[in-house]
Design an enzyme around this catalytic site. Structure first.
Site, PDB file in Angstrom:
ATOM      1  N   LYS A  25    -112.885  -3.223-106.838  1.00 31.06           N
ATOM      2  CA  LYS A  25    -113.934  -3.955-107.541  1.00 31.06           C
ATOM      3  C   LYS A  25    -115.249  -3.157-107.603  1.00 31.06           C
ATOM      4  O   LYS A  25    -116.044  -3.340-108.512  1.00 31.06           O
ATOM      5  CB  LYS A  25    -114.210  -5.292-106.848  1.00 31.06           C
TER       6      LYS A  25
HETATM    7  C1  LIG Z   1    -109.042  -8.075-107.361  1.00 39.84           C
HETATM    8  C2  LIG Z   1    -107.925  -7.342-106.738  1.00 39.84           C
HETATM    9  C3  LIG Z   1    -106.685  -7.241-107.375  1.00 39.84           C
HETATM   10  C4  LIG Z   1    -106.371  -7.940-108.683  1.00 39.84           C
HETATM   11  O1  LIG Z   1    -107.119  -7.430-109.758  1.00 39.84           O
HETATM   12  P1  LIG Z   1    -107.249  -8.281-111.109  1.00 39.84           P
HETATM   13  O2  LIG Z   1    -108.195  -7.532-111.952  1.00 39.84           O
HETATM   14  O3  LIG Z   1    -107.753  -9.628-110.707  1.00 39.84           O
HETATM   15  O4  LIG Z   1    -105.894  -8.355-111.687  1.00 39.84           O
HETATM   16  C5  LIG Z   1    -105.707  -6.478-106.752  1.00 39.84           C
HETATM   17  N1  LIG Z   1    -105.932  -5.868-105.566  1.00 39.84           N
HETATM   18  C6  LIG Z   1    -107.109  -5.963-104.926  1.00 39.84           C
HETATM   19  C7  LIG Z   1    -107.277  -5.288-103.604  1.00 39.84           C
HETATM   20  C8  LIG Z   1    -108.141  -6.687-105.487  1.00 39.84           C
HETATM   21  O5  LIG Z   1    -109.324  -6.766-104.845  1.00 39.84           O
END
Ligand SMILES: *Cc1c(COP(=O)(O)O)cnc(C)c1O
Length: 458
Positions: free
Chosen positions: A108
């Site tokens: 993120k």
């Molecule tokens: C947010 C997240 C995901 C999923 O990503 P999306 O964009 O919601 O599909 C997968 N792995 C981790 C570690 C995340 O923080």
């Protein structure tokens, strides 16, 4: 200047700065650019320069090129790898793209570190403030907090499902001591938290008196920043002109949708493998053409414990040939009856680009153990879901890049259970276990949460 339109077709078109600060469209839809700009031919060798080149068409006319390049530079200077998103080879045909070298150790940061800077730039220009409310299943919250904790123009309230995030995830949010940061543990699931946020945005009086804004995965700017690493990975493997398959551990569908956009902009992509944990509505949709709601079950990969993938709407409107009202209707049916179906032509188009596989917790642990045994590498449970899905779905000669979305030390219990080795937090983060936590527990009740938010606004 590129215009942005709502997926539901009943809100005014906006420019980039408004889309950035607005998040959700007035009609409940998600913003998308009215066309896909073509990828630049330029292939700079450092991540930040490539990022500035790939993203600039989306902001052109709203932000000066130099100012944008310098924001992008500052963003990726916070990462602890010179490659920003390094590739690690598993075998001849399978690579991991590590997206967790930012300040909170999950992918993120790649988007949110930039979004924080974009917010400050635009709010300075307007001389305005906003209050960000967001829901997190774990990683978004800390990444969003980390992105704005030094901002004078942003307050942030993050809702998380009580008891359903890992200790590391929770402490990364609740130990931040900044006057503009608030965290709330909601008695409910992540979907409940997300529904509360959506309802707060739908309440116009509440939204305007609090100057609400969002940075959760519906925000277009986040998708935009995630397009870059698909191009980067292909380039690093010498595959800017050769189709590659990407495997993406998926929750809200934002990450994999960014890959789809990279392809729409001209990156040769073979197909996208959608990797789910036991919350597998997306893989079932790809297999059957039907979207059928199910209860959310907690898993070892909590950031993917989601049944209603908000970003899927961006792909649905495309499958429905850009018909916003029809998209709204499909989603309305899903909300009311718990199921909605694509036509067989739409389903075919979905299956031409995407395939899905699901791993339960035992399978996830087995993958973590196997990768450790075979490659001496510790991977987190989200990444493991991706690796397992890629192994299951890939054709013998297909080259797959699996997105590695979190540092293994964010989920030490699962990794230790699978391998007997407890991954250590990098020193910069180890202190979260010594600092005191600050959070408020609230019931899953809109009025109570709204009262709380009204009370904390500066
Ligand atoms: C947010 C997240 C995901 C999923 O990503 P999306 O964009 O919601 O599909 C997968 N792995 C981790 C570690 C995340 O923080």
């Amino acid at each position: 200047m590129l215009r942005y339109e709502s997926s539901r077709g009943r809100a005014p078109a906006l420019t980039f700065p408004d889309v950035l600060l607005t998040g959700l469209a007035d009609d409940g839809g998600l913003y998308l650019p009215s066309e896909w700009p073509a990828l630049t031919d330029a292939a700079p060798e450092d991540y930040a320069s490539l990022a500035a080149a790939v993203m600039y068409p989306f902001v052109e006319g709203a932000i000066e090129q130099d100012a944008f390049a310098s924001m992008v530079n500052d963003t990726y200077a916070t990462f602890d790898s010179p490659d920003v998103c390094p590739l690690v080879q598993l075998d001849d045909h399978h690579h991991l793209l590590e997206l967790w070298h930012g300040p909170t150790l999950a992918f993120k940061d790649v988007a949110l570190q930039l979004v924080g800077r974009l917010f400050d730039h635009e709010l300075d220009r307007r001389d305005e403030r906003v209050l960000i409310v967001g829901a997190t299943s774990g990683d978004t919250g800390s990444a969003a907090i980390e992105a704005v904790r030094h901002s004078d123009r942003v307050d942030i309230v993050i809702l998380f499902p009580k008891g359903r995030t890992s200790d590391v995830q929770r402490r990364q949010m609740t130990t931040v001591d900044s006057p503009n940061v608030r965290t709330v543990a909601v008695d409910g699931t992540f979907d409940d938290c997300q529904d509360l946020v959506k309802a707060m945005f739908a309440d116009e009086a509440f939204r305007s008196r609090n100057r609400l804004s969002a940075v959760n995965s519906i925000n277009w700017a986040r998708v935009m920043a995630q397009i870059v690493y698909y191009v980067w990975a292909a380039q690093r493997l010498g595959r800017r002109d050769i189709p590659t398959t990407f495997c993406v551990p998926t929750g809200n569908f934002g990450n994999v949708f960014a890959g789809h956009v990279a392809a729409a902009m001209g990156l040769p992509a073979d197909r996208f493998l959608v990797a789910s944990n036991s919350n597998d509505i997306l893989t079932r949709l790809i297999d059957t053409g039907e979207m059928v709601a199910d209860d959310v079950v907690p898993t070892l990969s909590p950031s993917m414990d989601i049944q209603i993938s908000s970003n899927l709407e961006r792909l649905l409107v495309e499958l429905l040939d850009g018909n916003g009202p029809a998209t709204a209707e499909l989603l309305q049916t899903f909300r009311e009856r718990g199921r909605s179906a694509l036509t067989s032509a739409q389903h075919e188009r979905l299956r031409a680009e995407f395939a899905g596989a699901r791993l339960d917790d035992d399978e996830t642990l087995a993958v973590i153990a196997d990768v450790h045994r075979t490659h001496g590498l510790l991977i987190d449970p989200h990444t493991a879901v991706g690796v397992g899905a890629a192994e299951r779905l890939r054709r013998p000669d297909e080259t797959v890049i699996t997105l590695s979305t979190a540092h293994p030390a964010k989920f030490p219990d699962a990794v230790e259970k699978a391998t007997g080795v407890r991954p250590e937090l990098p020193p910069a983060l180890a202190s979260i276990f010594e600092r005191g936590e600050r959070f408020t527990v609230l019931p899953n009740d809109l009025a109570t949460v709204q009262d709380y938010v009204d009370g904390v606004r500066r």
